[in-house]
Design an enzyme around this catalytic site. Structure first.
Site, PDB file in Angstrom:
ATOM      1  N   TYR A  33      -0.903  -5.542   0.944  1.00  0.00           N
ATOM      2  CA  TYR A  33      -1.441  -6.893   0.732  1.00  0.00           C
ATOM      3  C   TYR A  33      -1.366  -7.765   1.994  1.00  0.00           C
ATOM      4  O   TYR A  33      -1.691  -8.955   1.931  1.00  0.00           O
ATOM      5  CB  TYR A  33      -0.670  -7.580  -0.408  1.00  0.00           C
ATOM      6  N   LYS A  50       3.187   5.464   4.045  1.00  0.00           N
ATOM      7  CA  LYS A  50       3.108   5.557   5.516  1.00  0.00           C
ATOM      8  C   LYS A  50       3.400   4.217   6.188  1.00  0.00           C
ATOM      9  O   LYS A  50       4.016   4.171   7.260  1.00  0.00           O
ATOM     10  CB  LYS A  50       1.697   5.996   5.930  1.00  0.00           C
ATOM     11  N   ASP A  77      11.963  -0.550  -2.876  1.00  0.00           N
ATOM     12  CA  ASP A  77      10.958  -0.920  -3.866  1.00  0.00           C
ATOM     13  C   ASP A  77      10.565  -2.358  -3.575  1.00  0.00           C
ATOM     14  O   ASP A  77      11.421  -3.239  -3.486  1.00  0.00           O
ATOM     15  CB  ASP A  77      11.440  -0.759  -5.301  1.00  0.00           C
ATOM     16  N   SER A  78       9.272  -2.568  -3.392  1.00  0.00           N
ATOM     17  CA  SER A  78       8.825  -3.867  -2.913  1.00  0.00           C
ATOM     18  C   SER A  78       7.510  -4.248  -3.558  1.00  0.00           C
ATOM     19  O   SER A  78       6.892  -3.442  -4.253  1.00  0.00           O
ATOM     20  CB  SER A  78       8.694  -3.827  -1.387  1.00  0.00           C
TER      21      SER A  78
HETATM   22  O1  LIG Z   1       7.516   4.188  -3.825  1.00  0.00           O
HETATM   23  P1  LIG Z   1       7.235   4.554  -2.378  1.00  0.00           P
HETATM   24  O2  LIG Z   1       7.091   6.027  -2.155  1.00  0.00           O
HETATM   25  O3  LIG Z   1       8.214   3.920  -1.433  1.00  0.00           O
HETATM   26  O4  LIG Z   1       5.783   3.937  -1.967  1.00  0.00           O
HETATM   27  P2  LIG Z   1       4.915   2.873  -2.788  1.00  0.00           P
HETATM   28  O5  LIG Z   1       3.717   2.559  -1.971  1.00  0.00           O
HETATM   29  O6  LIG Z   1       4.675   3.376  -4.189  1.00  0.00           O
HETATM   30  O7  LIG Z   1       5.859   1.606  -2.797  1.00  0.00           O
HETATM   31  P3  LIG Z   1       6.366   0.677  -3.994  1.00  0.00           P
HETATM   32  O8  LIG Z   1       6.476   1.439  -5.236  1.00  0.00           O
HETATM   33  O9  LIG Z   1       7.581  -0.040  -3.492  1.00  0.00           O
HETATM   34  O10 LIG Z   1       5.172  -0.376  -4.139  1.00  0.00           O
HETATM   35  C1  LIG Z   1       5.071  -1.385  -3.171  1.00  0.00           C
HETATM   36  C2  LIG Z   1       3.654  -1.892  -3.025  1.00  0.00           C
HETATM   37  O11 LIG Z   1       3.760  -3.285  -2.641  1.00  0.00           O
HETATM   38  C3  LIG Z   1       3.000  -3.557  -1.497  1.00  0.00           C
HETATM   39  N1  LIG Z   1       3.844  -3.903  -0.350  1.00  0.00           N
HETATM   40  C4  LIG Z   1       5.172  -3.642  -0.167  1.00  0.00           C
HETATM   41  N2  LIG Z   1       5.581  -4.044   1.038  1.00  0.00           N
HETATM   42  C5  LIG Z   1       4.502  -4.572   1.638  1.00  0.00           C
HETATM   43  C6  LIG Z   1       4.275  -5.122   2.914  1.00  0.00           C
HETATM   44  O12 LIG Z   1       5.233  -5.177   3.833  1.00  0.00           O
HETATM   45  N3  LIG Z   1       3.049  -5.567   3.198  1.00  0.00           N
HETATM   46  C7  LIG Z   1       2.053  -5.474   2.305  1.00  0.00           C
HETATM   47  N4  LIG Z   1       2.157  -4.938   1.098  1.00  0.00           N
HETATM   48  C8  LIG Z   1       3.388  -4.490   0.759  1.00  0.00           C
HETATM   49  C9  LIG Z   1       2.211  -2.299  -1.157  1.00  0.00           C
HETATM   50  O13 LIG Z   1       0.929  -2.385  -1.694  1.00  0.00           O
HETATM   51  C10 LIG Z   1       2.956  -1.179  -1.865  1.00  0.00           C
HETATM   52  O14 LIG Z   1       2.097  -0.202  -2.338  1.00  0.00           O
HETATM   53 MG   LIG Z   2       6.214   3.577  -5.502  1.00  0.00          MG
END
Ligand SMILES: O=P(O)(O)OP(=O)(O)OP(=O)(O)OC[C@H]1O[C@@H](n2cnc3c(O)ncnc32)[C@H](O)[C@@H]1O
Ligand SMILES: [Mg+2]
Length: 203
Positions: free
Chosen positions: A155, A11, A70-71
């Protein structure tokens, strides 16, 4: 209005993409808008690989171009962890609060000068008709001792942006969307998006 599908169920990301793409004249749909959208397993060993896996799986299913993100957070004193495991760092239930507490716990006693970190974002643009494109962006920061602020997600409350003197969670969404890893990656994608969409139209 033009529409772009983002292959995410997060979200926080969805909200940021809505506002980042709105300024480019795109309406955003995510997997949260699609009932029974599949969970794509992130089996890659880098942000890039995982972004491509998510984008290509959803593009194939939807029969349409998509963007995947992916982040995660890379902490130098933790040898780059949580890295690609950021979402599930404290467990399979993807709990943001538990994840950031685990990072704080692991950094307990580490002096300020050694608490350097960065957020990293890989974006993949995929379509059933074309080669996948990836771009990336990052932002540097420091991990503070206690969470601060309640905007953003993940985070953000422990990630201190030195230049602005605030954590990511103390920035307004407009401020975060100017400096974030996601904003930088999207800027890279911008110049490639138009020609990708033109080839899409012709395919
Ligand atoms: O794979 P999708 O469905 O996109 O959703 P996800 O939450 O699993 O997303 P990721 O696999 O890319 O994991 C990224 C995690 O890194 C953190 N993260 C990524 N971008 C961030 C941001 O802008 N600010 C804070 N935390 C972030 C956050 O905790 C995410 O759950
Ligand atoms: Mg994910």
């Amino acid at each position: 209005m033009k529409t772009v599908l983002i292959a995410t169920k997060n979200k926080g990301k969805a909200k940021e993409f809505e506002s980042l793409f709105a300024s480019k004249g795109y309406e955003v749909l995510t997997l949260l808008d699609i009932p029974n959208a599949p969970d794509v397993e992130e089996t890659g060993s880098s942000f890039e690989e995982n972004a491509v896996i998510k984008a290509e799986a959803i593009a194939r299913q939807a029969g349409h171009f998509v963007v995947a993100d992916d982040s995660g957070l890379i902490v130098d004193a933790l040898d780059g962890r949580p890295g690609i495991f950021s979402a599930r760092y404290a467990g399979e239930d993807k709990n943001d609060q538990a994840n950031l507490e685990k990072v704080l716990e692991e950094l307990r006693g580490v002096p300020e000068g050694e608490r350097t970190a960065r957020f990293y974002c890989s974006l993949a643009l995929a379509s059933p008709n074309q080669e996948t494109i990836t771009v990336a962006g990052s932002v540097e920061g420091l991990i503070i001792n206690e969470p601060r602020g309640d905007s953003g997600f993940g985070y953000d409350p422990i990630f201190f942006v030195k230049d602005l003197g605030k954590t990511m969670a103390e920035l307004s969404s407009q401020e975060k969307n100017k400096i974030s890893h996601r904003a930088h990656a999207l800027k890279e994608l911008e110049s490639l998006l138009d020609s990708f969409l033109e080839r899409e139209r012709l395919s």
